[in-house]
Design an enzyme around this catalytic site. Sequence first.
Site, PDB file in Angstrom:
ATOM      1  CE  LYS A 140     -58.193  29.097  36.747  1.00 21.08           C
ATOM      2  NZ  LYS A 140     -58.408  30.200  36.397  1.00 21.08           N
ATOM      3  CB  SER A 188     -53.094  33.349  34.322  1.00 18.72           C
ATOM      4  OG  SER A 188     -53.185  34.223  33.358  1.00 18.72           O
ATOM      5  CG  HIS A 236     -53.842  31.569  38.502  1.00 10.86           C
ATOM      6  ND1 HIS A 236     -53.981  30.434  38.111  1.00 10.86           N
ATOM      7  CD2 HIS A 236     -54.546  31.993  37.480  1.00 10.86           C
ATOM      8  CE1 HIS A 236     -54.309  30.107  36.776  1.00 10.86           C
ATOM      9  NE2 HIS A 236     -54.788  31.310  36.437  1.00 10.86           N
TER      10      HIS A 236
HETATM   11  C1  LIG Z   1     -59.489  31.318  35.292  1.00 10.67           C
HETATM   12  C2  LIG Z   1     -59.667  32.448  35.495  1.00 10.67           C
HETATM   13  C3  LIG Z   1     -61.004  32.958  35.630  1.00 10.67           C
HETATM   14  C4  LIG Z   1     -62.251  32.232  35.284  1.00 10.67           C
HETATM   15  O1  LIG Z   1     -62.448  31.467  36.347  1.00 10.67           O
HETATM   16  P1  LIG Z   1     -63.746  29.982  35.976  1.00 10.67           P
HETATM   17  O2  LIG Z   1     -64.393  29.905  37.070  1.00 10.67           O
HETATM   18  O3  LIG Z   1     -62.831  29.091  35.350  1.00 10.67           O
HETATM   19  O4  LIG Z   1     -64.715  30.789  34.990  1.00 10.67           O
HETATM   20  C5  LIG Z   1     -61.079  34.454  36.024  1.00 10.67           C
HETATM   21  N1  LIG Z   1     -59.896  35.174  36.111  1.00 10.67           N
HETATM   22  C6  LIG Z   1     -58.775  34.695  36.151  1.00 10.67           C
HETATM   23  C7  LIG Z   1     -57.631  35.304  36.489  1.00 10.67           C
HETATM   24  C8  LIG Z   1     -58.744  33.347  36.014  1.00 10.67           C
HETATM   25  O5  LIG Z   1     -57.408  32.760  35.914  1.00 10.67           O
END
Ligand SMILES: *Cc1c(COP(=O)(O)O)cnc(C)c1O
Length: 397
Positions: A245, A185, A213
């Site tokens: 996302k 990320s 992502h």
């Molecule tokens: C955003 C994210 C999460 C968490 O997901 P949520 O559903 O928002 O709790 C987990 N792992 C990664 C790599 C993320 O970018």
Amino acid sequence: MRDPTGFLSIEYQELVDKALDWRLKTIQGPSEPVAIVDGKEVLILCSNNYLGLTTHPKLKEAAIQATRKYGVGSGAVRAISGTMDLHMELEKRLAKFKGSEASLTYPTGFQANSGLIPQLVGDQDLIISDELNHGSIIDGVRLSRGERTVYKHNDMNDLARVINEAEKRIPQYKRILIITDGVFSMDGDITHLDQVAKIGAEHGAMVYVDDAHGEGVLGEGGRGILSHFHLDHKRVHIEMGTFSKAYGTVGGHISGSEDLVKFALNKSRTWLLSSSPPPPVVASTIAAIDVLEKEPQHVKDLWANTRYFKKAVEDLGFNTGVSQTPIIPLIVGESYVAKALANKLYERNIFVVPIVFPMVSRDKARIRVQMSANLRKQQLDDVISKLESIGKELKII
Ligand SMILES: *Cc1c(COP(=O)(O)O)cnc(C)c1O
């Protein structure tokens, strides 16, 4: 006398002094590229809404219809009386979309990682984790009783070294879990999942990928990182993701074998003890899968914008590091430069966040730009020209 809560303001002030505290910006309206933030109209370049689905008419309509039919809450955890036909339908649709035997949804992605990982490894087991994995993986790993070790970021030789050395030291590990983000990320690079799977297979290790992502972004029609590498769930045993996302809603999920799903739902405390996602969220997530299947243009638009913007900023002389995805960092070096760049962009109505130590190393401070399918070329051109003038002013380019 002991002051029971004195540390609250002291520790907060320490963060403020180091400029590490969060100052929240408030979006007054929907999450769209052009939004009113703290009373000012800006272009948002720091949203995970990769495909613009947060405001897609089909998702909104599905949420409204489900609210009319089911109400706004599910009333319980999944295991008691909180499983509705909608939840079952979503899991069936997701498994089909992912090409897995089965899928399971969690309230959030964070809960999927923090609830499942500790159950997969016990005290005679080993976890091997990429050093830049997401915080929810780090918490899941900390909650487990297994031995923990990390390998250098996306370095397959180092992964092989770590696993070989560990097995020499203690040959009787019952289980080994290799765990990695799919798309990282902060840098926007993609893990070498084909090689991770190969090394895993050589050692009889479980392979777990967090594709938060990558979903809606990579692979055929946004099916995610397994599709991108033409891998299946026999090679990558646990595919984890989130609807928060590219899917535009909220909720975590895992996909893999029937055995995995039966195990996960019976053992993850975050699944057993946290209420199930509300009907409007579940219905709009089903609609998101529909949209991904029927409207391939969103993923195409996302990649067209990504290629266009990345080339333009690189031509200007910005350093985008190892980015391969719609996460495009502009690496500027010192923290104060990243903060100045973000501030000057904000003055000129562009909203991005500076990412500084301790989130990245001291000399790699950056602003992180994220592309979205619904950004127009004219908006990108406006950003590029502002980046050119501010970049020169700050002597970044
Ligand atoms: C955003 C994210 C999460 C968490 O997901 P949520 O559903 O928002 O709790 C987990 N792992 C990664 C790599 C993320 O970018």
